[in-house]
Design a protein around this motif. Structure first.
Motif, PDB file in Angstrom:
ATOM      1  N   THR A 116     -11.946 -22.938  87.028  1.00  0.00           N
ATOM      2  CA  THR A 116     -11.395 -24.293  87.119  1.00  0.00           C
ATOM      3  C   THR A 116     -10.448 -24.421  88.317  1.00  0.00           C
ATOM      4  OG1 THR A 116     -11.578 -24.678  84.747  1.00  0.00           O
ATOM      5  CG2 THR A 116      -9.886 -25.910  85.904  1.00  0.00           C
ATOM      6  N   ALA A 152     -11.871 -28.877  81.347  1.00  0.00           N
ATOM      7  CA  ALA A 152     -11.455 -27.498  81.635  1.00  0.00           C
ATOM      8  C   ALA A 152     -11.082 -26.767  80.342  1.00  0.00           C
ATOM      9  CB  ALA A 152     -10.269 -27.506  82.603  1.00  0.00           C
ATOM     10  N   ALA A 153     -10.389 -27.459  79.443  1.00  0.00           N
ATOM     11  CA  ALA A 153      -9.997 -26.845  78.169  1.00  0.00           C
ATOM     12  C   ALA A 153     -11.229 -26.482  77.352  1.00  0.00           C
ATOM     13  CB  ALA A 153      -9.105 -27.804  77.384  1.00  0.00           C
ATOM     14  N   ALA A 157     -10.677 -37.677  89.320  1.00  0.00           N
ATOM     15  CA  ALA A 157      -9.259 -37.377  89.106  1.00  0.00           C
ATOM     16  C   ALA A 157      -8.518 -37.103  90.415  1.00  0.00           C
ATOM     17  CB  ALA A 157      -9.121 -36.182  88.161  1.00  0.00           C
ATOM     18  N   ALA A 158      -9.263 -36.729  91.475  1.00  0.00           N
ATOM     19  CA  ALA A 158      -8.597 -36.316  92.727  1.00  0.00           C
ATOM     20  C   ALA A 158      -8.044 -37.508  93.503  1.00  0.00           C
ATOM     21  CB  ALA A 158      -9.562 -35.524  93.593  1.00  0.00           C
ATOM     22  N   ASP A 212      -2.899 -40.598  82.583  1.00  0.00           N
ATOM     23  CA  ASP A 212      -3.987 -41.017  83.472  1.00  0.00           C
ATOM     24  C   ASP A 212      -5.338 -40.533  82.922  1.00  0.00           C
ATOM     25  OD1 ASP A 212      -4.997 -41.978  86.141  1.00  0.00           O
ATOM     26  OD2 ASP A 212      -5.614 -39.871  86.217  1.00  0.00           O
ATOM     27  N   ASN A 228     -13.921 -34.223  88.377  1.00  0.00           N
ATOM     28  CA  ASN A 228     -12.847 -33.810  89.265  1.00  0.00           C
ATOM     29  C   ASN A 228     -12.664 -34.784  90.430  1.00  0.00           C
ATOM     30  OD1 ASN A 228     -12.388 -31.597  87.641  1.00  0.00           O
ATOM     31  ND2 ASN A 228     -13.654 -30.222  88.858  1.00  0.00           N
ATOM     32  N   GLN A 229     -13.755 -35.334  90.914  1.00  0.00           N
ATOM     33  CA  GLN A 229     -13.653 -36.315  91.999  1.00  0.00           C
ATOM     34  C   GLN A 229     -12.908 -37.562  91.546  1.00  0.00           C
ATOM     35  OE1 GLN A 229     -16.200 -34.347  91.871  1.00  0.00           O
ATOM     36  NE2 GLN A 229     -17.289 -34.157  93.799  1.00  0.00           N
ATOM     37  N   ALA A 234     -10.433 -34.504  83.249  1.00  0.00           N
ATOM     38  CA  ALA A 234     -10.582 -33.215  83.951  1.00  0.00           C
ATOM     39  C   ALA A 234      -9.928 -32.093  83.139  1.00  0.00           C
ATOM     40  CB  ALA A 234      -9.964 -33.300  85.350  1.00  0.00           C
ATOM     41  N   ALA A 235      -8.768 -32.397  82.547  1.00  0.00           N
ATOM     42  CA  ALA A 235      -8.061 -31.392  81.740  1.00  0.00           C
ATOM     43  C   ALA A 235      -8.861 -31.032  80.491  1.00  0.00           C
ATOM     44  CB  ALA A 235      -6.678 -31.913  81.347  1.00  0.00           C
ATOM     45  N   ARG A 250     -10.315 -20.083  83.425  1.00  0.00           N
ATOM     46  CA  ARG A 250      -9.186 -20.703  84.125  1.00  0.00           C
ATOM     47  C   ARG A 250      -9.292 -20.602  85.639  1.00  0.00           C
ATOM     48  NH1 ARG A 250      -7.887 -24.341  80.871  1.00  0.00           N
ATOM     49  NH2 ARG A 250      -6.501 -23.806  79.153  1.00  0.00           N
ATOM     50  N   LEU A 309      -4.499 -34.904  89.531  1.00  0.00           N
ATOM     51  CA  LEU A 309      -5.179 -33.610  89.538  1.00  0.00           C
ATOM     52  C   LEU A 309      -4.292 -32.545  90.194  1.00  0.00           C
ATOM     53  CD1 LEU A 309      -7.871 -32.280  88.683  1.00  0.00           C
ATOM     54  CD2 LEU A 309      -8.681 -32.616  91.006  1.00  0.00           C
ATOM     55  N   LEU A 333      -2.002 -31.348  87.593  1.00  0.00           N
ATOM     56  CA  LEU A 333      -2.754 -30.545  86.625  1.00  0.00           C
ATOM     57  C   LEU A 333      -3.066 -29.167  87.207  1.00  0.00           C
ATOM     58  CD1 LEU A 333      -4.215 -30.557  83.859  1.00  0.00           C
ATOM     59  CD2 LEU A 333      -6.201 -31.558  85.012  1.00  0.00           C
ATOM     60  N   LYS A 344       0.418 -36.335  86.179  1.00  0.00           N
ATOM     61  CA  LYS A 344      -0.074 -37.686  86.513  1.00  0.00           C
ATOM     62  C   LYS A 344      -1.263 -37.673  87.457  1.00  0.00           C
ATOM     63  CE  LYS A 344       4.567 -39.686  86.163  1.00  0.00           C
ATOM     64  NZ  LYS A 344       4.401 -40.294  84.827  1.00  0.00           N
ATOM     65  N   THR A 374      -7.423 -37.872  85.010  1.00  0.00           N
ATOM     66  CA  THR A 374      -6.779 -36.549  84.974  1.00  0.00           C
ATOM     67  C   THR A 374      -6.958 -35.910  83.601  1.00  0.00           C
ATOM     68  OG1 THR A 374      -5.149 -37.367  86.562  1.00  0.00           O
ATOM     69  CG2 THR A 374      -4.610 -35.326  85.414  1.00  0.00           C
ATOM     70  N   TRP A 430     -10.718 -27.010  91.515  1.00  0.00           N
ATOM     71  CA  TRP A 430      -9.678 -28.005  91.786  1.00  0.00           C
ATOM     72  C   TRP A 430      -9.019 -27.773  93.146  1.00  0.00           C
ATOM     73  CZ3 TRP A 430      -7.045 -27.958  86.249  1.00  0.00           C
ATOM     74  CH2 TRP A 430      -7.867 -28.662  85.359  1.00  0.00           C
ATOM     75  N   LEU A 466     -11.264 -29.129  95.826  1.00  0.00           N
ATOM     76  CA  LEU A 466     -11.280 -30.584  95.801  1.00  0.00           C
ATOM     77  C   LEU A 466     -10.002 -31.177  96.384  1.00  0.00           C
ATOM     78  CD1 LEU A 466     -13.614 -32.052  94.261  1.00  0.00           C
ATOM     79  CD2 LEU A 466     -11.856 -32.669  92.621  1.00  0.00           C
ATOM     80  N   LEU A 467      -8.891 -30.476  96.150  1.00  0.00           N
ATOM     81  CA  LEU A 467      -7.598 -30.973  96.620  1.00  0.00           C
ATOM     82  C   LEU A 467      -7.322 -30.582  98.073  1.00  0.00           C
ATOM     83  CD1 LEU A 467      -5.625 -30.101  93.350  1.00  0.00           C
ATOM     84  CD2 LEU A 467      -5.899 -32.422  94.267  1.00  0.00           C
TER      85      LEU A 467
END
Lengths: 162, 162
Positions: A118, B103-104, B161-162, B93, B158-159, B99-100, A115, A6, A9, A4, B96, A122, A125-126
């Motif tokens: 990424t 990255a994928a 999603a954060a 979301d 990413n911002q 961002a996923a 990976r 970042l 994720l 739900k 999110t 993240w 950022l977190l």
């Protein structure tokens, strides 16, 4: 696990690479065994030890973000490894097999470079600074492993196979 | 197909990426559709057109080395795409999920960077100069697509999603 945010994720992707690294630890010994060129064999052996260290480092990262180390099935790495094993069993000529294994190992490295790249972004950022630092160490190791495989390929593996 | 030489391995790997590119052509429209951020949507749409061009370029490479364009099932790309689709369906979301997906897509790009890097090296070694040149064009496109995704991620995905 429902994703739900970042943060979710990020944890999901940590579990994905944790699964992937442990699959790689299982796959490398037979690659080292089947490698005919002594330099390639050594590269795989060294990378096996390095990968074990990366598993430990991931466990530390889980701790830093208050999560339990747990794997999440990663079809991507399973596919890459399945393809490698299929190729290894199909090629009789030792030099050709070495070139194929070196190339397959580079596909693995590139999956990990994507990976970890990424994960570092993240984590920063977190606000997981220490986790980001550890993940960046592994990212550098993967890039360096890829570069060594490129050099080994250029220097002799491909020439031997041609 | 039995692989007995670097030439065989080169053709096998061409077939592998030919299969992979066509899977990517199938996967990108729904990624573009699901992307919420307009820049990411545009990146996927642009990369779809670029990927179609890469399929055509591979067909030209097959011609240059006197082989028929044919795909070889590639479990690696199937795994990467399966993982992407699973994630896309699991995340409600929008930020999110963006961002996923970004990255994928970078994992896909890195798979291709590894494969095209190998193919260029082998084509040069085998004396397929024109094929090497075409493969190197695609390699540069993939690197550039990866860099664009990194920049998009850093700048806002990413911002958000954060």
């Amino acid at each position: 696990m429902a994703i739900k945010s970042l943060q979710d994720l990020f944890v999901h992707t940590l579990k994905d690479v944790y699964f992937a690294e442990r699959q790689i630890v299982k796959a490398l010994p037979s690659m080292a065994e089947k490698a005919s060129d002594s330099e390639l064999k050594k590269l795989f052996q060294t990378h096996l030890e390095e990968t074990k260290g990366q598993v430990d480092r991931l466990e530390a990262v889980f701790g830093l973000v208050n999560e339990r180390p747990e794997g999440e099935k990663c079809p991507a790495i399973e596919g890459i490894i399945a393809e490698t094993e299929e190729l290894m069993s199909e090629i009789d000529d030792a030099d050709t097999r070495d070139a194929a294994m070196a190339a397959a190992a580079q596909a693995v490295e590139h999956y990990e470079i994507a990976r970890y790249g990424t994960l570092v972004a993240w984590a920063e950022l977190l606000g997981h600074k220490d986790a980001a630092k550890k993940l960046a160490e592994t990212l550098e190791e993967e890039k360096s492993a890829d570069a060594k495989l490129t050099r080994a390929g250029q220097r002799k593996l491909n020439q031997q196979a041609a």
